[in-house]
Design a protein around this motif. Structure first.
Motif, short mmCIF file in Angstrom:
data_model
loop_
_atom_site.label_atom_id
_atom_site.label_comp_id
_atom_site.label_asym_id
_atom_site.label_seq_id
_atom_site.Cartn_x
_atom_site.Cartn_y
_atom_site.Cartn_z
N ARG A 228 0.84 -1.19 0.00
CA ARG A 228 0.00 0.00 0.00
C ARG A 228 0.88 1.24 0.00
NH1 ARG A 228 -2.14 0.53 6.28
NH2 ARG A 228 -0.09 1.05 7.19
N ASP B 125 0.43 5.29 1.45
CA ASP B 125 -0.40 6.27 2.15
C ASP B 125 0.55 7.16 2.96
OD1 ASP B 125 0.31 4.72 4.38
OD2 ASP B 125 -1.55 3.56 4.26
N LEU B 126 -0.02 8.00 3.81
CA LEU B 126 0.81 8.92 4.58
C LEU B 126 1.80 8.20 5.49
CD1 LEU B 126 -1.80 11.67 5.56
CD2 LEU B 126 0.00 11.78 3.80
N SER B 127 1.44 7.01 5.96
CA SER B 127 2.35 6.26 6.82
C SER B 127 3.40 5.51 6.01
CB SER B 127 1.56 5.27 7.69
OG SER B 127 0.91 4.30 6.88
N THR B 128 3.11 5.25 4.74
CA THR B 128 4.06 4.59 3.84
C THR B 128 4.05 5.39 2.53
OG1 THR B 128 3.36 2.48 4.81
CG2 THR B 128 4.74 2.38 2.83
N PRO B 129 4.77 6.52 2.48
CA PRO B 129 4.65 7.43 1.33
C PRO B 129 5.39 6.99 0.07
CG PRO B 129 6.19 8.29 2.92
CD PRO B 129 5.62 7.06 3.54
#
Length: 270
Positions: free
Chosen positions: A162, A164-168
């Motif tokens: 994925r 997202d902000l936690s995994t940019p």
């Protein structure tokens, strides 16, 4: 009659699985580019509904999806003659666009299918580049912000990864072996950045590299002897220099009695 597509909002057979797009299955919402609904949008919505109703897997049942798209496009063309539906300006292009959207990666699929293209990257939605023989070209492909995000989500769907902000940022492998790299804000300044390195393996052995003119026969024999003897070999080079191809060829020279362990974030060795 099986396989006939009726106008949106008209259902002549309410039984599950019938070849009919049921009323309410597709409402005239805005297109992805912000305009009104086009013929291609309508056909795509009908194809997606029939894929769902028939339980087709767009990835595994590509031939069935392709036939379905052709049937829906042909039926839609007939309906435009006696209705106010927007006509398809080019049925073949419409079929390709719908098929790519349903079973492929939308507007990027034609670049993935082009054997002369080695790399694709999206710097921003309106600037999609490709590389041929190491040279970059700006394409005519224009995406929207939403399309870029939808395509990334679709590409990552089968990988279990994925972004997202936690995994940019994320690296993943596409079904065809291409390597996907995605970076999103705030790592990038404003837009999502997407890079696809296509898995092009023109050589699988050191002899193949000799045949391509990449190595001399003497160099190939030297490398083959070094691998057989268990010597350490470092492969280094710039982007698109052929490091992975050479590593695969060197791996092909490893004796069959040896056990091979690779450490890769994304699996690239054949």
């Amino acid at each position: 009659m099986p396989g006939v597509i009726h106008p949106v909002g008209v259902s002549t057979d309410p039984s599950p699985g019938a070849g009919v797009v049921p009323s309410g299955a597709y409402s005239p919402a805005l297109r992805r580019d912000g305009g009104g609904v086009s013929g291609v949008d309508t056909v795509e919505a009908e194809v997606r509904e029939l894929v769902r109703r028939r339980g087709l897997d767009p990835v595994a049942d590509r031939s069935a999806v392709r036939r379905l798209v052709e049937e829906v496009v042909a039926d839609y063309d007939e309906r435009t003659l006696t209705s106010a539906l927007p006509p398809l300006t080019d049925s073949l292009s419409a079929s390709r666009a719908v098929y790519d959207a349903v079973a492929g990666f939308g507007p990027l699929q034609r670049h993935l299918d082009d054997p002369t293209i080695e790399e694709i990257w999206v710097n921003e939605p309106g600037r999609v580049f490709v590389a041929r023989r190491g040279r970059s070209e700006l394409t005519t492909t224009i995406l929207s912000e939403g399309q870029v995000r939808d395509l990334v989500e679709k590409m990552l769907k089968s990988t279990g990864r994925r972004v997202d902000l936690s995994t940019p940022f994320v690296d993943a492998m596409l079904p065809d072996g291409s390597r996907l790299h995605v970076v999103i804000p705030d790592i990038t300044r404003r837009h999502w950045s997407v890079n696809i390195r296509k898995f092009v393996l023109p050589a699988g052995t050191l002899d193949d590299l000799v045949g391509l003119g990449t190595l001399t026969a003497q160099a190939a024999r030297l490398l083959e002897a070094a691998i057989a003897a268990g010597l350490n070999v470092i492969v280094a080079g710039g982007t698109q220099a052929g490091k992975t191809t050479l590593l695969n060829c060197l791996a092909g020279a490893i004796p069959g009695r040896e056990r091979v362990i690779t450490c890769e974030e994304v699996f690239e060795f054949a």
